[in-house]
Design a protein around this motif. Sequence first.
Motif, PDB file in Angstrom:
ATOM      1  N   UNK A 107      34.730  56.645  38.727  1.00  0.00           N
ATOM      2  CA  UNK A 107      34.989  58.088  38.799  1.00  0.00           C
ATOM      3  C   UNK A 107      34.095  58.773  39.829  1.00  0.00           C
ATOM      4  N   UNK A 108      32.871  58.303  39.957  1.00  0.00           N
ATOM      5  CA  UNK A 108      31.923  58.940  40.874  1.00  0.00           C
ATOM      6  C   UNK A 108      31.963  58.344  42.278  1.00  0.00           C
ATOM      7  N   UNK A 109      32.801  57.331  42.479  1.00  0.00           N
ATOM      8  CA  UNK A 109      32.937  56.715  43.808  1.00  0.00           C
ATOM      9  C   UNK A 109      34.433  56.611  44.144  1.00  0.00           C
ATOM     10  N   UNK A 110      35.037  57.709  44.558  1.00  0.00           N
ATOM     11  CA  UNK A 110      36.486  57.722  44.801  1.00  0.00           C
ATOM     12  C   UNK A 110      36.940  56.789  45.910  1.00  0.00           C
ATOM     13  N   UNK A 111      36.008  56.312  46.730  1.00  0.00           N
ATOM     14  CA  UNK A 111      36.363  55.369  47.790  1.00  0.00           C
ATOM     15  C   UNK A 111      36.469  53.935  47.279  1.00  0.00           C
ATOM     16  N   UNK A 112      36.069  53.701  46.029  1.00  0.00           N
ATOM     17  CA  UNK A 112      36.123  52.363  45.439  1.00  0.00           C
ATOM     18  C   UNK A 112      37.536  52.057  44.966  1.00  0.00           C
ATOM     19  N   UNK A 113      38.129  51.038  45.520  1.00  0.00           N
ATOM     20  CA  UNK A 113      39.455  50.616  45.078  1.00  0.00           C
ATOM     21  C   UNK A 113      39.403  49.656  43.922  1.00  0.00           C
ATOM     22  N   UNK A 114      38.332  48.848  43.871  1.00  0.00           N
ATOM     23  CA  UNK A 114      38.201  47.873  42.808  1.00  0.00           C
ATOM     24  C   UNK A 114      36.754  47.519  42.565  1.00  0.00           C
ATOM     25  N   UNK A 115      36.483  46.938  41.381  1.00  0.00           N
ATOM     26  CA  UNK A 115      35.116  46.560  41.037  1.00  0.00           C
ATOM     27  C   UNK A 115      35.130  45.364  40.103  1.00  0.00           C
ATOM     28  N   UNK A 116      34.126  44.523  40.291  1.00  0.00           N
ATOM     29  CA  UNK A 116      33.846  43.436  39.363  1.00  0.00           C
ATOM     30  C   UNK A 116      32.492  43.672  38.738  1.00  0.00           C
ATOM     31  N   UNK A 117      32.128  42.815  37.795  1.00  0.00           N
ATOM     32  CA  UNK A 117      30.875  43.004  37.072  1.00  0.00           C
ATOM     33  C   UNK A 117      30.060  41.718  37.088  1.00  0.00           C
ATOM     34  N   UNK A 118      28.883  41.802  36.467  1.00  0.00           N
ATOM     35  CA  UNK A 118      28.014  40.625  36.368  1.00  0.00           C
ATOM     36  C   UNK A 118      28.556  39.708  35.273  1.00  0.00           C
ATOM     37  N   UNK A 119      29.070  38.585  35.682  1.00  0.00           N
ATOM     38  CA  UNK A 119      29.603  37.614  34.733  1.00  0.00           C
ATOM     39  C   UNK A 119      28.500  36.631  34.366  1.00  0.00           C
ATOM     40  N   UNK A 120      28.256  36.497  33.075  1.00  0.00           N
ATOM     41  CA  UNK A 120      27.254  35.577  32.578  1.00  0.00           C
ATOM     42  C   UNK A 120      27.922  34.313  32.058  1.00  0.00           C
ATOM     43  N   UNK A 121      27.274  33.178  32.283  1.00  0.00           N
ATOM     44  CA  UNK A 121      27.763  31.936  31.712  1.00  0.00           C
ATOM     45  C   UNK A 121      27.467  31.913  30.219  1.00  0.00           C
ATOM     46  N   UNK A 122      27.986  30.910  29.531  1.00  0.00           N
ATOM     47  CA  UNK A 122      27.693  30.779  28.112  1.00  0.00           C
ATOM     48  C   UNK A 122      26.208  30.626  27.833  1.00  0.00           C
ATOM     49  N   UNK A 123      25.449  30.160  28.848  1.00  0.00           N
ATOM     50  CA  UNK A 123      24.001  30.012  28.711  1.00  0.00           C
ATOM     51  C   UNK A 123      23.254  31.287  29.075  1.00  0.00           C
ATOM     52  N   UNK A 124      23.993  32.332  29.462  1.00  0.00           N
ATOM     53  CA  UNK A 124      23.370  33.612  29.759  1.00  0.00           C
ATOM     54  C   UNK A 124      22.906  33.790  31.186  1.00  0.00           C
ATOM     55  N   UNK A 125      23.288  32.892  32.088  1.00  0.00           N
ATOM     56  CA  UNK A 125      22.894  32.990  33.487  1.00  0.00           C
ATOM     57  C   UNK A 125      23.982  33.689  34.303  1.00  0.00           C
ATOM     58  N   UNK A 126      23.590  34.517  35.292  1.00  0.00           N
ATOM     59  CA  UNK A 126      24.599  35.155  36.142  1.00  0.00           C
ATOM     60  C   UNK A 126      25.415  34.102  36.895  1.00  0.00           C
ATOM     61  N   UNK A 127      26.724  34.254  36.876  1.00  0.00           N
ATOM     62  CA  UNK A 127      27.613  33.303  37.553  1.00  0.00           C
ATOM     63  C   UNK A 127      27.756  33.690  39.018  1.00  0.00           C
ATOM     64  N   UNK A 128      27.590  32.752  39.944  1.00  0.00           N
ATOM     65  CA  UNK A 128      27.669  33.069  41.374  1.00  0.00           C
ATOM     66  C   UNK A 128      28.968  33.753  41.772  1.00  0.00           C
ATOM     67  N   UNK A 129      30.070  33.395  41.106  1.00  0.00           N
ATOM     68  CA  UNK A 129      31.368  33.949  41.499  1.00  0.00           C
ATOM     69  C   UNK A 129      31.525  35.420  41.110  1.00  0.00           C
ATOM     70  N   UNK A 130      30.487  36.032  40.539  1.00  0.00           N
ATOM     71  CA  UNK A 130      30.512  37.472  40.297  1.00  0.00           C
ATOM     72  C   UNK A 130      30.605  38.254  41.601  1.00  0.00           C
ATOM     73  N   UNK A 131      30.071  37.690  42.690  1.00  0.00           N
ATOM     74  CA  UNK A 131      30.126  38.329  44.010  1.00  0.00           C
ATOM     75  C   UNK A 131      30.576  37.273  45.012  1.00  0.00           C
ATOM     76  N   UNK A 132      31.641  37.570  45.748  1.00  0.00           N
ATOM     77  CA  UNK A 132      32.149  36.598  46.719  1.00  0.00           C
ATOM     78  C   UNK A 132      32.552  37.294  48.007  1.00  0.00           C
TER      79      UNK A 132
END
Length: 288
Positions: A107-132
């Motif tokens: 809502x505060x970034x009208x230029x944003x068409x899409x967004x992803x989030x921080x995906x954690x593995x089952x072990x609680x570690x950030x998954x690299x594919x969160x940002x590509x």
Amino acid sequence: MAKKISIVIVSYNVSELLDACLASVERALEGIDGEVFVVDNHSTDDTLVMLRQRHQQVRVIANKNNSGFARANNQAIRQSQADYVLLLNPDTVVGEQTLRRALDFMDSHPEAGGAGVRMLTGAGQPAPESRRAIPTPWVSMLKMLGFTRRYYLSDLPWDEPCRIEAISGAFCLLRRKALDQVGLLDENFFMYGEDIDLSFRLLKGGWQNWYLPYDIVHYKGGSTQKTSFRYVHVFYQAMLIFFNKHYSHLSLFYALPIKVAIYFRAFMALLQMMSHRFFRFVYPQNNP
């Protein structure tokens, strides 16, 4: 009046994972005007029974066959009415504040068409594919050679919003206005690659793609049999579809090495799979 968000989940024989995912979505949607679609691609487990018994508020589309990820998502998107559309994998658990914070950001970034989030593995570690990155021929070649820092945008921080190129289809929050402009998922992709293709079209349409440091847990591969020959075929076929769609204009000098590399990686994946199955057959005592 349009709702705030339409959440679309495509399922195929993952009843237990889907049940947990929907429970997390219900908690995350508290106080948000939203709707949830589940498009079931002809599951043979108890998915439809579970949905009727435990999640009556979900709008269910039961397909008569497995129509693929892109086509199934498009079915629900066409029926949805909200300002935002979230494509969500059934093998995810959404944090209770993740939807609210992600929507506030959009809502505060009208230029944003899409967004992803921080995906954690089952072990609680950030998954690299969160940002590509977009797999340009150069980035693809580096990744195939084992140099993945550029593809996974490894220099970006994990704890603050950052602009990225490709959003994962496991959690892909899309602005309706942007979707209306660039079009829905390309149904030539059966599964895999459609998220990168859509991300690329958003960028070419003048929109921004963002990574947001809000959490989900992604039990990656929970909805995919990655030891099947079909998986190898579909995965590497998606790579070829993307390359032919966006880089067919390249000269043979650039195009041929990329295509050869894709076929080689597919061959090696099949060879590894066959070797694994052979040793499981010969030495079953070592593979309970």
